[in-house]
Write a protein that holds these residues in place. Structure first.
Motif, PDB file in Angstrom:
ATOM      1  N   ALA A  20       0.830  -1.200   0.000  1.00 43.55           N
ATOM      2  CA  ALA A  20       0.000   0.000   0.000  1.00 43.55           C
ATOM      3  C   ALA A  20       0.866   1.252   0.000  1.00 43.55           C
ATOM      4  O   ALA A  20       0.589   2.202  -0.718  1.00 43.55           O
ATOM      5  CB  ALA A  20      -0.926  -0.013   1.216  1.00 43.55           C
ATOM      6  N   CYS A  21       1.923   1.255   0.780  1.00 49.37           N
ATOM      7  CA  CYS A  21       2.823   2.402   0.797  1.00 49.37           C
ATOM      8  C   CYS A  21       3.469   2.589  -0.566  1.00 49.37           C
ATOM      9  O   CYS A  21       3.583   3.693  -1.053  1.00 49.37           O
ATOM     10  CB  CYS A  21       3.904   2.226   1.863  1.00 49.37           C
ATOM     11  N   THR A  22       3.865   1.505  -1.165  1.00 54.56           N
ATOM     12  CA  THR A  22       4.496   1.570  -2.471  1.00 54.56           C
ATOM     13  C   THR A  22       3.542   2.143  -3.504  1.00 54.56           C
ATOM     14  O   THR A  22       3.924   2.974  -4.314  1.00 54.56           O
ATOM     15  CB  THR A  22       4.987   0.166  -2.904  1.00 54.56           C
ATOM     16  N   ASP A  23       2.279   1.721  -3.465  1.00 53.57           N
ATOM     17  CA  ASP A  23       1.291   2.243  -4.395  1.00 53.57           C
ATOM     18  C   ASP A  23       1.091   3.740  -4.200  1.00 53.57           C
ATOM     19  O   ASP A  23       1.020   4.496  -5.163  1.00 53.57           O
ATOM     20  CB  ASP A  23      -0.051   1.523  -4.227  1.00 53.57           C
ATOM     21  N   GLU A  24       1.003   4.175  -2.949  1.00 55.75           N
ATOM     22  CA  GLU A  24       0.817   5.596  -2.675  1.00 55.75           C
ATOM     23  C   GLU A  24       2.052   6.385  -3.087  1.00 55.75           C
ATOM     24  O   GLU A  24       1.936   7.470  -3.650  1.00 55.75           O
ATOM     25  CB  GLU A  24       0.513   5.839  -1.201  1.00 55.75           C
ATOM     26  N   GLN A  25       3.227   5.833  -2.822  1.00 57.14           N
ATOM     27  CA  GLN A  25       4.450   6.515  -3.228  1.00 57.14           C
ATOM     28  C   GLN A  25       4.520   6.635  -4.742  1.00 57.14           C
ATOM     29  O   GLN A  25       4.905   7.677  -5.272  1.00 57.14           O
ATOM     30  CB  GLN A  25       5.675   5.787  -2.694  1.00 57.14           C
ATOM     31  N   ALA A  26       4.125   5.590  -5.451  1.00 53.59           N
ATOM     32  CA  ALA A  26       4.134   5.623  -6.917  1.00 53.59           C
ATOM     33  C   ALA A  26       3.157   6.684  -7.417  1.00 53.59           C
ATOM     34  O   ALA A  26       3.467   7.440  -8.341  1.00 53.59           O
ATOM     35  CB  ALA A  26       3.774   4.257  -7.479  1.00 53.59           C
ATOM     36  N   TYR A  27       1.988   6.767  -6.800  1.00 49.01           N
ATOM     37  CA  TYR A  27       1.016   7.799  -7.163  1.00 49.01           C
ATOM     38  C   TYR A  27       1.612   9.186  -6.938  1.00 49.01           C
ATOM     39  O   TYR A  27       1.489  10.064  -7.794  1.00 49.01           O
ATOM     40  CB  TYR A  27      -0.272   7.625  -6.350  1.00 49.01           C
ATOM     41  N   SER A  62      -4.438   5.053 -10.447  1.00 52.08           N
ATOM     42  CA  SER A  62      -3.590   4.795  -9.280  1.00 52.08           C
ATOM     43  C   SER A  62      -3.929   5.668  -8.069  1.00 52.08           C
ATOM     44  O   SER A  62      -3.353   5.492  -7.003  1.00 52.08           O
ATOM     45  CB  SER A  62      -2.120   4.984  -9.651  1.00 52.08           C
ATOM     46  N   ALA A  63      -4.866   6.586  -8.237  1.00 47.54           N
ATOM     47  CA  ALA A  63      -5.199   7.540  -7.165  1.00 47.54           C
ATOM     48  C   ALA A  63      -5.825   6.857  -5.958  1.00 47.54           C
ATOM     49  O   ALA A  63      -6.509   5.839  -6.092  1.00 47.54           O
ATOM     50  CB  ALA A  63      -6.152   8.601  -7.695  1.00 47.54           C
ATOM     51  N   PRO A  64      -5.601   7.444  -4.786  1.00 50.20           N
ATOM     52  CA  PRO A  64      -6.307   6.955  -3.597  1.00 50.20           C
ATOM     53  C   PRO A  64      -7.819   7.095  -3.802  1.00 50.20           C
ATOM     54  O   PRO A  64      -8.276   7.953  -4.564  1.00 50.20           O
ATOM     55  CB  PRO A  64      -5.829   7.898  -2.486  1.00 50.20           C
ATOM     56  N   GLN A  65      -8.561   6.270  -3.131  1.00 48.39           N
ATOM     57  CA  GLN A  65     -10.018   6.217  -3.285  1.00 48.39           C
ATOM     58  C   GLN A  65     -10.675   7.584  -3.126  1.00 48.39           C
ATOM     59  O   GLN A  65     -11.618   7.909  -3.845  1.00 48.39           O
ATOM     60  CB  GLN A  65     -10.605   5.235  -2.267  1.00 48.39           C
ATOM     61  N   ASP A  66     -10.158   8.407  -2.216  1.00 47.14           N
ATOM     62  CA  ASP A  66     -10.820   9.687  -1.933  1.00 47.14           C
ATOM     63  C   ASP A  66     -10.728  10.698  -3.071  1.00 47.14           C
ATOM     64  O   ASP A  66     -11.467  11.686  -3.065  1.00 47.14           O
ATOM     65  CB  ASP A  66     -10.325  10.287  -0.613  1.00 47.14           C
ATOM     66  N   VAL A  67      -9.880  10.488  -4.062  1.00 46.53           N
ATOM     67  CA  VAL A  67      -9.812  11.416  -5.202  1.00 46.53           C
ATOM     68  C   VAL A  67      -9.984  10.727  -6.555  1.00 46.53           C
ATOM     69  O   VAL A  67      -9.872  11.377  -7.591  1.00 46.53           O
ATOM     70  CB  VAL A  67      -8.509  12.258  -5.193  1.00 46.53           C
ATOM     71  N   GLN A  68     -10.288   9.446  -6.574  1.00 49.96           N
ATOM     72  CA  GLN A  68     -10.480   8.760  -7.858  1.00 49.96           C
ATOM     73  C   GLN A  68     -11.635   9.358  -8.649  1.00 49.96           C
ATOM     74  O   GLN A  68     -11.530   9.549  -9.859  1.00 49.96           O
ATOM     75  CB  GLN A  68     -10.697   7.265  -7.658  1.00 49.96           C
ATOM     76  N   ASP A  69     -12.731   9.662  -7.986  1.00 49.62           N
ATOM     77  CA  ASP A  69     -13.871  10.265  -8.684  1.00 49.62           C
ATOM     78  C   ASP A  69     -13.511  11.649  -9.220  1.00 49.62           C
ATOM     79  O   ASP A  69     -13.955  12.030 -10.305  1.00 49.62           O
ATOM     80  CB  ASP A  69     -15.092  10.357  -7.768  1.00 49.62           C
ATOM     81  N   ASP A  70     -12.734  12.395  -8.459  1.00 50.08           N
ATOM     82  CA  ASP A  70     -12.302  13.722  -8.923  1.00 50.08           C
ATOM     83  C   ASP A  70     -11.446  13.601 -10.184  1.00 50.08           C
ATOM     84  O   ASP A  70     -11.614  14.367 -11.133  1.00 50.08           O
ATOM     85  CB  ASP A  70     -11.536  14.457  -7.817  1.00 50.08           C
ATOM     86  N   TRP A  71     -10.543  12.619 -10.187  1.00 43.32           N
ATOM     87  CA  TRP A  71      -9.748  12.380 -11.394  1.00 43.32           C
ATOM     88  C   TRP A  71     -10.665  11.973 -12.546  1.00 43.32           C
ATOM     89  O   TRP A  71     -10.431  12.338 -13.699  1.00 43.32           O
ATOM     90  CB  TRP A  71      -8.664  11.330 -11.156  1.00 43.32           C
TER      91      TRP A  71
END
Length: 124
Positions: A20-27, A62-71
């Motif tokens: 999870a950290c790796t995914d967030e870091q990649a984002y 790749s965005a976190p759930q809280d901004v996927q809809d915004d993207w």
């Protein structure tokens, strides 16, 4: 045996957290790259959204759930701008619809600053 299972469970749980950290870091890394490119995008000009369409699609995935809809809002608008091409009437109509995109972008910018320590270009 119980001790081995406990250690294995702890390692497996830790691997999930690291992923999870790796995914967030990649984002966050991709977001920083996007920020450098988005400097030349005028949010009031729909045609400029085409410049960031590919990056926005990647970030949406790749965005976190809280901004996927915004993207999703940004991507959808950029796709409409791409379809409009150079049609002045269609672009003028799209320019009337920037309010939702601006709101989504503000949400993305706030999350980017808080979570990734990335400053996205300001909206004009």
């Amino acid at each position: 045996m119980k001790r081995s299972l406990a250690i294995l469970a702890t390692v497996a749980a830790g691997a999930g957290v690291l992923t999870a950290c790796t995914d967030e870091q990649a984002y966050c890394v991709d977001l920083a790259k996007y920020a450098a490119k988005a400097v030349d995008v005028d949010p009031q000009k729909p045609v400029d959204y085409v410049k960031i369409l590919d990056d926005a699609k990647k970030l949406q995935e790749s965005a976190p759930q809280d901004v996927q809809d915004d993207w999703g809002v940004v991507v959808s608008f950029a796709e409409k701008a791409q379809k409009a091409g150079t049609d002045a009437a269609k672009l003028a109509e799209l320019s009337k619809q920037t309010g939702g995109v601006m709101t989504a972008y503000k949400n993305i910018s706030s999350q980017a600053k808080d979570s990734c320590k990335v400053d996205l270009p300001a909206l004009n």
